[in-house]
Design a protein around this motif. Structure first.
Motif, mmCIF file in Angstrom:
data_model
loop_
_atom_site.group_PDB
_atom_site.id
_atom_site.type_symbol
_atom_site.label_atom_id
_atom_site.label_comp_id
_atom_site.label_asym_id
_atom_site.label_seq_id
_atom_site.Cartn_x
_atom_site.Cartn_y
_atom_site.Cartn_z
ATOM 1 N N THR A 158 42.859 78.549 -7.300
ATOM 2 C CA THR A 158 43.244 79.588 -6.345
ATOM 3 C C THR A 158 44.713 79.954 -6.493
ATOM 4 O O THR A 158 45.070 81.136 -6.461
ATOM 5 N N VAL A 159 45.561 78.952 -6.695
ATOM 6 C CA VAL A 159 46.991 79.216 -6.856
ATOM 7 C C VAL A 159 47.243 80.122 -8.059
ATOM 8 O O VAL A 159 48.048 81.048 -8.005
ATOM 9 N N TYR A 160 46.541 79.894 -9.133
ATOM 10 C CA TYR A 160 46.763 80.659 -10.360
ATOM 11 C C TYR A 160 45.933 81.930 -10.439
ATOM 12 O O TYR A 160 46.316 82.875 -11.136
ATOM 13 N N CYS A 161 44.806 81.990 -9.746
ATOM 14 C CA CYS A 161 43.886 83.128 -9.866
ATOM 15 C C CYS A 161 43.955 84.086 -8.681
ATOM 16 O O CYS A 161 43.473 85.197 -8.773
ATOM 17 N N GLY A 162 44.494 83.627 -7.576
ATOM 18 C CA GLY A 162 44.621 84.470 -6.403
ATOM 19 C C GLY A 162 43.670 84.085 -5.286
ATOM 20 O O GLY A 162 42.627 83.478 -5.518
ATOM 21 N N ILE A 163 44.082 84.444 -4.079
ATOM 22 C CA ILE A 163 43.321 84.112 -2.880
ATOM 23 C C ILE A 163 41.914 84.719 -2.887
ATOM 24 O O ILE A 163 40.949 84.014 -2.586
ATOM 25 N N PRO A 164 41.722 86.001 -3.236
ATOM 26 C CA PRO A 164 40.342 86.530 -3.204
ATOM 27 C C PRO A 164 39.390 85.777 -4.130
ATOM 28 O O PRO A 164 38.266 85.453 -3.736
ATOM 29 N N ALA A 165 39.827 85.464 -5.331
ATOM 30 C CA ALA A 165 38.972 84.711 -6.262
ATOM 31 C C ALA A 165 38.729 83.302 -5.732
ATOM 32 O O ALA A 165 37.610 82.784 -5.799
ATOM 33 N N GLY A 166 39.763 82.685 -5.190
ATOM 34 C CA GLY A 166 39.616 81.344 -4.639
ATOM 35 C C GLY A 166 38.684 81.311 -3.441
ATOM 36 O O GLY A 166 37.874 80.394 -3.299
ATOM 37 N N LEU A 167 38.794 82.321 -2.580
ATOM 38 C CA LEU A 167 37.918 82.391 -1.415
ATOM 39 C C LEU A 167 36.458 82.487 -1.830
ATOM 40 O O LEU A 167 35.601 81.773 -1.301
ATOM 41 N N ASP A 168 36.175 83.355 -2.786
ATOM 42 C CA ASP A 168 34.799 83.475 -3.274
ATOM 43 C C ASP A 168 34.308 82.166 -3.876
ATOM 44 O O ASP A 168 33.159 81.763 -3.674
ATOM 45 N N ALA A 169 35.172 81.488 -4.611
ATOM 46 C CA ALA A 169 34.801 80.215 -5.229
ATOM 47 C C ALA A 169 34.533 79.159 -4.158
ATOM 48 O O ALA A 169 33.542 78.423 -4.240
ATOM 49 N N PHE A 170 35.396 79.086 -3.153
ATOM 50 C CA PHE A 170 35.195 78.122 -2.074
ATOM 51 C C PHE A 170 33.900 78.395 -1.317
ATOM 52 O O PHE A 170 33.153 77.467 -0.994
ATOM 53 N N LYS A 171 33.623 79.664 -1.030
ATOM 54 C CA LYS A 171 32.390 80.006 -0.315
ATOM 55 C C LYS A 171 31.160 79.600 -1.127
ATOM 56 O O LYS A 171 30.207 79.041 -0.589
ATOM 57 N N ALA A 172 31.186 79.897 -2.422
ATOM 58 C CA ALA A 172 30.054 79.563 -3.286
ATOM 59 C C ALA A 172 29.865 78.048 -3.364
ATOM 60 O O ALA A 172 28.751 77.536 -3.227
ATOM 61 N N ALA A 173 30.965 77.329 -3.579
ATOM 62 C CA ALA A 173 30.883 75.872 -3.687
ATOM 63 C C ALA A 173 30.427 75.257 -2.371
ATOM 64 O O ALA A 173 29.582 74.354 -2.359
ATOM 65 N N ASN A 174 30.960 75.744 -1.259
ATOM 66 C CA ASN A 174 30.586 75.220 0.054
ATOM 67 C C ASN A 174 29.094 75.395 0.316
ATOM 68 O O ASN A 174 28.429 74.482 0.812
ATOM 69 N N GLU A 175 28.554 76.555 -0.054
ATOM 70 C CA GLU A 175 27.122 76.814 0.133
ATOM 71 C C GLU A 175 26.272 75.786 -0.606
ATOM 72 O O GLU A 175 25.319 75.229 -0.069
ATOM 73 N N VAL A 176 26.633 75.517 -1.842
ATOM 74 C CA VAL A 176 25.869 74.562 -2.650
ATOM 75 C C VAL A 176 26.052 73.138 -2.132
ATOM 76 O O VAL A 176 25.085 72.379 -2.021
ATOM 77 N N LEU A 177 27.278 72.770 -1.815
ATOM 78 C CA LEU A 177 27.541 71.419 -1.330
ATOM 79 C C LEU A 177 26.826 71.162 -0.004
ATOM 80 O O LEU A 177 26.327 70.060 0.229
ATOM 81 N N LYS A 178 26.748 72.177 0.846
ATOM 82 C CA LYS A 178 25.983 72.045 2.099
ATOM 83 C C LYS A 178 24.498 71.842 1.789
ATOM 84 O O LYS A 178 23.849 70.966 2.359
ATOM 85 N N ASP A 179 23.999 72.652 0.868
ATOM 86 C CA ASP A 179 22.588 72.553 0.476
ATOM 87 C C ASP A 179 22.260 71.182 -0.104
ATOM 88 O O ASP A 179 21.172 70.655 0.099
ATOM 89 N N MET A 180 23.214 70.596 -0.797
ATOM 90 C CA MET A 180 23.024 69.282 -1.405
ATOM 91 C C MET A 180 23.277 68.144 -0.415
ATOM 92 O O MET A 180 23.099 66.976 -0.762
ATOM 93 N N GLY A 181 23.725 68.479 0.802
ATOM 94 C CA GLY A 181 24.017 67.464 1.797
ATOM 95 C C GLY A 181 25.311 66.723 1.561
ATOM 96 O O GLY A 181 25.507 65.608 2.071
ATOM 97 N N LYS A 182 26.220 67.326 0.798
ATOM 98 C CA LYS A 182 27.492 66.673 0.459
ATOM 99 C C LYS A 182 28.595 66.984 1.469
ATOM 100 O O LYS A 182 29.588 66.272 1.536
ATOM 101 N N VAL A 183 28.470 68.095 2.216
ATOM 102 C CA VAL A 183 29.411 68.468 3.273
ATOM 103 C C VAL A 183 28.613 68.941 4.477
ATOM 104 O O VAL A 183 27.445 69.318 4.362
ATOM 105 N N ASP A 184 29.273 68.929 5.640
ATOM 106 C CA ASP A 184 28.618 69.396 6.873
ATOM 107 C C ASP A 184 28.565 70.909 6.927
ATOM 108 O O ASP A 184 29.357 71.614 6.448
#
Length: 133
Positions: free
Chosen positions: A107-133
């Motif tokens: 995110t620091v090197y690519c920018g906030i919009p790209a980082g936000l999309d990446a975090f949202k995508a990762a969070n969705e999968v991690l939630k689905d996998m039961g790795k985060v609340d």
């Protein structure tokens, strides 16, 4: 250590096995089964180049490759691929904390919009996998 040169057939076979191990056999086999003649060429190049050639090299371990992929996919703003590779990263031993740090760094090197999309995508999968609340 220099990797030995492999034939296209060896790259495909080794790549297919590695791809199944990282992304899951159901996903990979489904992609192969759904591919028509036109799309099968893409399946071959992905399996041979990405998985047989790049991922199949032994200089960098799978865990590091997974973190690199997450950072590069963040730079390219490819949320669908980030979702796929978050699952692969977990399969390769990358912890939730390491995924978060990789995405923060990107995110620091690519920018906030790209980082936000990446975090949202990762969070969705991690939630689905039961790795985060």
């Amino acid at each position: 250590m220099k990797d030995k040169q492999k034939t296209v057939g060896e790259l495909f076979d080794e790549g297919l096995n590695l791809r199944r191990e990282v992304l899951g056999a159901d996903y990979v086999d489904g992609s192969m089964e759904q591919a028509n003649d036109f799309m099968m060429e893409f399946q071959h190049i992905t399996t041979e180049w990405c998985w047989g050639y790049a991922w199949g090299r032994d200089t960098i371990d799978r865990k590091t490759r997974s973190m690199l992929n997450l950072a590069m996919l963040t730079a390219l703003n490819r949320a669908a691929e980030i979702k796929l590779h978050v699952r692969g990263a977990v399969n390769n031993g990358v912890s939730v904390e390491e995924i978060r740090e990789t995405l923060l760094h990107a995110t620091v090197y690519c920018g906030i919009p790209a980082g936000l999309d990446a975090f949202k995508a990762a969070n969705e999968v991690l939630k689905d996998m039961g790795k985060v609340d």
